[in-house]
Design a protein around this motif. Structure first.
Motif, short mmCIF file in Angstrom:
data_model
loop_
_atom_site.label_atom_id
_atom_site.label_comp_id
_atom_site.label_asym_id
_atom_site.label_seq_id
_atom_site.Cartn_x
_atom_site.Cartn_y
_atom_site.Cartn_z
N SER A 35 1.14 -0.46 5.68
CA SER A 35 1.25 -1.66 5.31
C SER A 35 0.89 -1.07 3.78
CB SER A 35 0.35 -2.69 5.74
OG SER A 35 1.13 -3.07 6.32
N ARG A 36 1.42 -2.18 2.59
CA ARG A 36 1.03 -1.87 1.51
C ARG A 36 0.40 -3.26 0.89
NH1 ARG A 36 3.39 -2.18 -3.65
NH2 ARG A 36 5.07 -2.96 -2.37
N LEU A 37 -1.23 -3.03 0.93
CA LEU A 37 -2.22 -4.37 0.59
C LEU A 37 -2.36 -4.10 -0.90
CD1 LEU A 37 -4.14 -3.81 3.64
CD2 LEU A 37 -2.04 -5.08 3.00
N THR A 38 -3.62 -5.66 -1.04
CA THR A 38 -4.59 -5.10 -2.03
C THR A 38 -5.96 -5.62 -1.89
OG1 THR A 38 -2.57 -5.31 -4.03
CG2 THR A 38 -4.71 -6.06 -5.13
N ARG A 39 -6.92 -5.43 -2.02
CA ARG A 39 -8.34 -5.05 -1.74
C ARG A 39 -8.39 -4.81 -3.41
NH1 ARG A 39 -8.69 -2.23 3.42
NH2 ARG A 39 -7.59 -3.31 4.38
N GLU A 40 -9.60 -6.04 -3.89
CA GLU A 40 -10.44 -6.29 -5.17
C GLU A 40 -9.85 -5.42 -6.30
OE1 GLU A 40 -13.89 -3.85 -4.46
OE2 GLU A 40 -14.51 -4.89 -2.38
N GLY A 41 -8.38 -5.84 -6.16
CA GLY A 41 -7.62 -5.47 -7.11
C GLY A 41 -6.78 -4.39 -7.11
N ARG A 42 -7.26 -3.26 -6.38
CA ARG A 42 -6.60 -2.31 -6.42
C ARG A 42 -5.92 -1.59 -4.88
NH1 ARG A 42 -11.57 1.96 -7.15
NH2 ARG A 42 -12.01 1.07 -9.19
N PRO A 43 -4.23 -1.10 -5.07
CA PRO A 43 -3.96 -1.32 -4.42
C PRO A 43 -4.46 -0.03 -2.97
CG PRO A 43 -2.96 0.30 -5.34
CD PRO A 43 -3.87 -0.76 -6.42
N VAL A 44 -3.95 -0.61 -1.52
CA VAL A 44 -5.05 -0.04 -0.45
C VAL A 44 -3.46 0.41 0.74
CG1 VAL A 44 -5.97 -0.24 1.59
CG2 VAL A 44 -6.84 -0.62 -0.22
N GLY A 76 -6.89 2.73 -2.16
CA GLY A 76 -7.21 3.37 -1.23
C GLY A 76 -6.68 3.50 0.70
N LEU A 77 -6.89 4.39 1.66
CA LEU A 77 -6.37 4.53 2.22
C LEU A 77 -7.17 4.40 3.75
CD1 LEU A 77 -4.18 6.36 2.99
CD2 LEU A 77 -5.42 8.40 3.51
N ASP A 78 -6.99 3.14 4.17
CA ASP A 78 -6.99 2.74 5.27
C ASP A 78 -6.87 2.98 6.79
OD1 ASP A 78 -7.95 0.75 7.54
OD2 ASP A 78 -7.67 -1.23 6.27
N GLY A 110 -11.09 5.40 4.25
CA GLY A 110 -11.66 4.76 4.72
C GLY A 110 -11.60 3.19 4.34
N PRO A 111 -11.89 2.28 5.44
CA PRO A 111 -12.55 2.72 7.08
C PRO A 111 -11.83 3.68 7.48
CG PRO A 111 -11.98 0.42 7.00
CD PRO A 111 -11.53 0.51 5.41
N MET A 112 -12.54 3.82 8.60
CA MET A 112 -11.43 5.03 9.70
C MET A 112 -11.77 4.63 11.52
SD MET A 112 -12.12 8.75 8.48
CE MET A 112 -11.94 8.65 7.19
#
Length: 145
Positions: A35-44, A76-78, A110-112
């Motif tokens: 899934s592609r998300l946005t956290r704190e304005g950055r892609p995850v 980010g890589l969750d 992270g997190p993992m």
């Protein structure tokens, strides 16, 4: 020399059967997903499920599609939703890392989950999923599983 058609591996003949054999009956596979998300304005990119020999090809394709839609910079890589990861799953992650680098993208993991932390720790590849920022050192986070 024994002809290959008579060789058995784990009870399966090599000739005429797909290798490796399908998962045992009764074992439910947790399909891998991205899934592609946005956290704190950055892609995850958030991964979930089993990253293994059976899911790695589809996972590799999905990661490329999502990476191509992310702007250059840190992604980010969750990995908190990863329930299992073998070397094929790790290979998909490493291929995504290489593909992302071609477009100026780098991962910050992270997190993992415990499964993800284990494979990255055993193979000493965790440091490959970091950013270049000296101000923000890589931390795998607390294993969630």
């Amino acid at each position: 020399m024994i002809p290959s058609s008579s060789l058995l591996i784990a009870g399966h003949r090599l000739a005429g059967l797909p290798f490796p054999p399908p998962p045992p009956v009764g074992r439910a596979k947790a399909a891998a997903g991205v899934s592609r998300l946005t956290r704190e304005g950055r892609p995850v990119l958030a991964l979930r499920g089993e990253l293994d020999l059976y899911t790695a090809p589809a996972l590799t394709r999905a990661l490329r599609v999502h990476l191509d839609r992310c702007p250059p910079g840190t992604i980010g890589l969750d990995l908190s939703g990863v329930t299992f990861c073998d070397c094929a799953g790790l290979g998909a992650l490493l291929a995504a890392r290489e593909h992302g680098a071609l477009g100026g993208r780098r991962f910050r993991a992270g997190p993992m989950s415990a499964a993800a932390a284990r494979i990255l720790g055993l193979t000493k590849t965790g440091a490959l999923f970091t950013t270049d920022d000296a101000a923000t050192p890589w931390s795998p986070g607390r294993p969630t599983g």
